[in-house]
Design a protein around this motif. Sequence first.
Motif, PDB file in Angstrom:
ATOM      1  N   ALA A  34       6.062   7.952  -5.834  1.00 29.10           N
ATOM      2  CA  ALA A  34       5.382   7.701  -7.100  1.00 29.10           C
ATOM      3  C   ALA A  34       4.101   6.906  -6.860  1.00 29.10           C
ATOM      4  CB  ALA A  34       6.296   6.942  -8.056  1.00 29.10           C
ATOM      5  N   LEU A  35       3.109   7.142  -7.709  1.00 27.00           N
ATOM      6  CA  LEU A  35       1.869   6.370  -7.602  1.00 27.00           C
ATOM      7  C   LEU A  35       2.114   4.925  -7.993  1.00 27.00           C
ATOM      8  CD1 LEU A  35      -1.075   8.508  -9.059  1.00 27.00           C
ATOM      9  CD2 LEU A  35      -0.243   8.361  -6.714  1.00 27.00           C
ATOM     10  N   VAL A  36       1.494   4.047  -7.232  1.00 26.95           N
ATOM     11  CA  VAL A  36       1.506   2.614  -7.509  1.00 26.95           C
ATOM     12  C   VAL A  36       0.055   2.169  -7.565  1.00 26.95           C
ATOM     13  CG1 VAL A  36       2.178   0.339  -6.657  1.00 26.95           C
ATOM     14  CG2 VAL A  36       3.711   2.294  -6.344  1.00 26.95           C
ATOM     15  N   VAL A  37      -0.327   1.423  -8.606  1.00 26.99           N
ATOM     16  CA  VAL A  37      -1.691   0.937  -8.741  1.00 26.99           C
ATOM     17  C   VAL A  37      -1.661  -0.571  -8.904  1.00 26.99           C
ATOM     18  CG1 VAL A  37      -1.641   1.511 -11.226  1.00 26.99           C
ATOM     19  CG2 VAL A  37      -3.816   1.049 -10.067  1.00 26.99           C
ATOM     20  N   ALA A  38      -2.343  -1.270  -7.988  1.00 30.52           N
ATOM     21  CA  ALA A  38      -2.404  -2.730  -7.994  1.00 30.52           C
ATOM     22  C   ALA A  38      -1.006  -3.336  -8.071  1.00 30.52           C
ATOM     23  CB  ALA A  38      -3.272  -3.226  -9.151  1.00 30.52           C
ATOM     24  N   GLY A  39      -0.058  -2.694  -7.401  1.00 28.55           N
ATOM     25  CA  GLY A  39       1.312  -3.198  -7.354  1.00 28.55           C
ATOM     26  C   GLY A  39       2.188  -2.768  -8.503  1.00 28.55           C
ATOM     27  N   VAL A  40       1.694  -1.913  -9.406  1.00 24.25           N
ATOM     28  CA  VAL A  40       2.460  -1.479 -10.576  1.00 24.25           C
ATOM     29  C   VAL A  40       2.774   0.008 -10.456  1.00 24.25           C
ATOM     30  CG1 VAL A  40       2.518  -1.296 -13.090  1.00 24.25           C
ATOM     31  CG2 VAL A  40       1.324  -3.221 -12.002  1.00 24.25           C
ATOM     32  N   ASP A  41       4.042   0.357 -10.582  1.00 21.05           N
ATOM     33  CA  ASP A  41       4.488   1.741 -10.537  1.00 21.05           C
ATOM     34  C   ASP A  41       4.096   2.446 -11.836  1.00 21.05           C
ATOM     35  OD1 ASP A  41       6.232   4.099 -10.786  1.00 21.05           O
ATOM     36  OD2 ASP A  41       7.362   3.257  -9.101  1.00 21.05           O
ATOM     37  N   VAL A  42       3.528   3.650 -11.731  1.00 25.32           N
ATOM     38  CA  VAL A  42       3.077   4.344 -12.940  1.00 25.32           C
ATOM     39  C   VAL A  42       4.238   4.704 -13.854  1.00 25.32           C
ATOM     40  CG1 VAL A  42       0.966   5.252 -11.885  1.00 25.32           C
ATOM     41  CG2 VAL A  42       3.067   6.615 -11.799  1.00 25.32           C
ATOM     42  N   ARG A  43       5.435   4.835 -13.293  1.00 25.66           N
ATOM     43  CA  ARG A  43       6.587   5.135 -14.151  1.00 25.66           C
ATOM     44  C   ARG A  43       6.883   3.954 -15.068  1.00 25.66           C
ATOM     45  NH1 ARG A  43      10.234   6.973  -9.118  1.00 25.66           N
ATOM     46  NH2 ARG A  43       9.324   4.975  -8.469  1.00 25.66           N
ATOM     47  N   GLU A  44       6.658   2.742 -14.558  1.00 23.13           N
ATOM     48  CA  GLU A  44       6.829   1.559 -15.404  1.00 23.13           C
ATOM     49  C   GLU A  44       5.772   1.544 -16.512  1.00 23.13           C
ATOM     50  OE1 GLU A  44       6.422  -3.311 -15.149  1.00 23.13           O
ATOM     51  OE2 GLU A  44       6.638  -2.153 -13.294  1.00 23.13           O
ATOM     52  N   ILE A  45       4.559   1.916 -16.171  1.00 27.26           N
ATOM     53  CA  ILE A  45       3.500   1.981 -17.181  1.00 27.26           C
ATOM     54  C   ILE A  45       3.881   2.975 -18.267  1.00 27.26           C
ATOM     55  CG2 ILE A  45       1.121   2.731 -17.567  1.00 27.26           C
ATOM     56  CD1 ILE A  45       0.446   1.577 -14.794  1.00 27.26           C
ATOM     57  N   ALA A  46       4.374   4.152 -17.866  1.00 21.77           N
ATOM     58  CA  ALA A  46       4.749   5.172 -18.847  1.00 21.77           C
ATOM     59  C   ALA A  46       5.909   4.700 -19.724  1.00 21.77           C
ATOM     60  CB  ALA A  46       5.106   6.469 -18.135  1.00 21.77           C
ATOM     61  N   ARG A  47       6.901   4.052 -19.115  1.00 20.71           N
ATOM     62  CA  ARG A  47       8.043   3.563 -19.896  1.00 20.71           C
ATOM     63  C   ARG A  47       7.621   2.493 -20.886  1.00 20.71           C
ATOM     64  NH1 ARG A  47      10.808   3.860 -14.836  1.00 20.71           N
ATOM     65  NH2 ARG A  47      10.325   1.652 -14.462  1.00 20.71           N
ATOM     66  N   THR A  48       6.713   1.620 -20.467  1.00 23.74           N
ATOM     67  CA  THR A  48       6.331   0.484 -21.301  1.00 23.74           C
ATOM     68  C   THR A  48       5.316   0.856 -22.369  1.00 23.74           C
ATOM     69  OG1 THR A  48       6.684  -0.981 -19.406  1.00 23.74           O
ATOM     70  CG2 THR A  48       5.427  -1.885 -21.255  1.00 23.74           C
ATOM     71  N   HIS A  49       4.345   1.683 -22.004  1.00 28.76           N
ATOM     72  CA  HIS A  49       3.215   1.930 -22.891  1.00 28.76           C
ATOM     73  C   HIS A  49       3.115   3.370 -23.375  1.00 28.76           C
ATOM     74  CE1 HIS A  49       1.686  -2.059 -21.897  1.00 28.76           C
ATOM     75  NE2 HIS A  49       1.859  -1.770 -20.626  1.00 28.76           N
ATOM     76  N   GLY A  50       3.916   4.267 -22.820  1.00 33.10           N
ATOM     77  CA  GLY A  50       3.832   5.667 -23.201  1.00 33.10           C
ATOM     78  C   GLY A  50       2.661   6.369 -22.542  1.00 33.10           C
ATOM     79  N   THR A  51       2.564   7.655 -22.830  1.00 33.44           N
ATOM     80  CA  THR A  51       1.467   8.467 -22.322  1.00 33.44           C
ATOM     81  C   THR A  51       0.895   9.280 -23.483  1.00 33.44           C
ATOM     82  OG1 THR A  51       3.029  10.229 -21.734  1.00 33.44           O
ATOM     83  CG2 THR A  51       2.414   8.677 -19.989  1.00 33.44           C
ATOM     84  N   PRO A  52      -0.344   9.749 -23.373  1.00 33.91           N
ATOM     85  CA  PRO A  52      -1.284   9.473 -22.302  1.00 33.91           C
ATOM     86  C   PRO A  52      -1.778   8.029 -22.358  1.00 33.91           C
ATOM     87  CG  PRO A  52      -2.339  10.770 -24.007  1.00 33.91           C
ATOM     88  CD  PRO A  52      -0.897  10.677 -24.380  1.00 33.91           C
TER      89      PRO A  52
END
Length: 457
Positions: free
Chosen positions: A26-44
Amino acid sequence: MNDAVPANDLDAALWPSGVRRGDDGALVVAGVDVREIARTHGTPAYVLDEADFRARARTYREAFTKAFAAIGTGVDVYYAGKAFLSVAVARWAHEEGLRVDTATGGELAVALRAGVPGADIGLHGNNKSDSELARALDAGVGRIIVDSLTEIDRLADAVRDRADGRRAPVMVRVTTGVHAGGHEYIATAHEDQKFGLSLAGGQAAAGLRAVLARPELELRGIHSHIGSQILDPDGFLEAARKLLALRAELASQTGHLVPEVDLGGGYGIAYLPGEVPIEPGRVAKDLAGVVAEVCAALGTPVPRISIEPGRAIVGPTTFTLYEVGTVKPVTVDGTPPFTRTYVSVDGGMSDNLRPALYDARYTAVLASRTGSAATIQARVVGKHCESGDIVVHDVLLPADVVRGDLLAVPATGAYGRSMASNYNHVPRPPVLAVRDGEHRILIRRETEADLQALDLG
């Protein structure tokens, strides 16, 4: 197409410096997994690497400062807010030593809210309203870039009617006949367009003299912007020659040598694998060399220089994160016929208008995992009621891409959110900043309630 192309690879030129693949793919950006971003904030969602933004801002400031210090002059780097502007981004740019360029009253309001001093702000616009000019004067902006002969008089009259007695600092935007970059709509220095005063037609010289004739105005310099997404610096060099010659001509005719020349922005970035972005150190050194050479030949002192990078700073710092919905193979007529797989995502032209507007090309990768070795020829499309709602025209994706996967499209920091719309009543995505393993909201996601609140029934 069913090749063993490395569809999971990341071309470093396209992505924020903080992006990598984690151990599970999975992509990680600045130490944050994008799956966590999607779970927390939704997409797009637009995902912006703050440290990368700051680093790119510093790179431009340091490269141009060094190059022009070598020829005995200074440089002001203005972050072009039209590429993407928020309160946090304006503050970051200013903290890294940049000034902020605005193109409307709304952008000016954001820069002021961010705490950027008026003296460190410029105001552009080919059709500034009376209220925008008044706001700029109230804020004490460091320069107003006038775009027409009528605006010169309008601005001078507005200054005359004020009680504070301060002159307005002015630059005159010149169309040099040099245009460069991508689509015709973003080439901004040829004569047959809405911006500036033409050099070839004598309007530019007339505009400069008109400013000098109005005591309410202070002529600070000459401005040019030749285009956008420029990957070859030759256009900048030729425009600089023409502006410096105009400066010398004005001095010989009026005795006024303008102190500053603005060479604009438009520095290109990479959008597709293998593309090479313009390198700040190289273009700074080349420009400094031309400025020194031309001024020496003309017998004029070297002016202070200003530039206006926007896309080059924010574009690569951000990617758009989508969730895959429908995956549909379609047989395409050809010689021979082939199958293209349409991969629909939960955004589209409402969050990235550039493919529809400019035929701009992007790429995409599977972000929530790595895929199979086999690839398919895919087209990433949006959810809007337009056949031209294309996010990525052609890309090789893993053959096992399915509904629920996350896709990431890089290099969307410039003009993605700035040009976003509510077409089909789709709320605009949030802008999320990531840094040191933390993520936070810079601009929240719009809701249907936000859209309904504007509808008075």
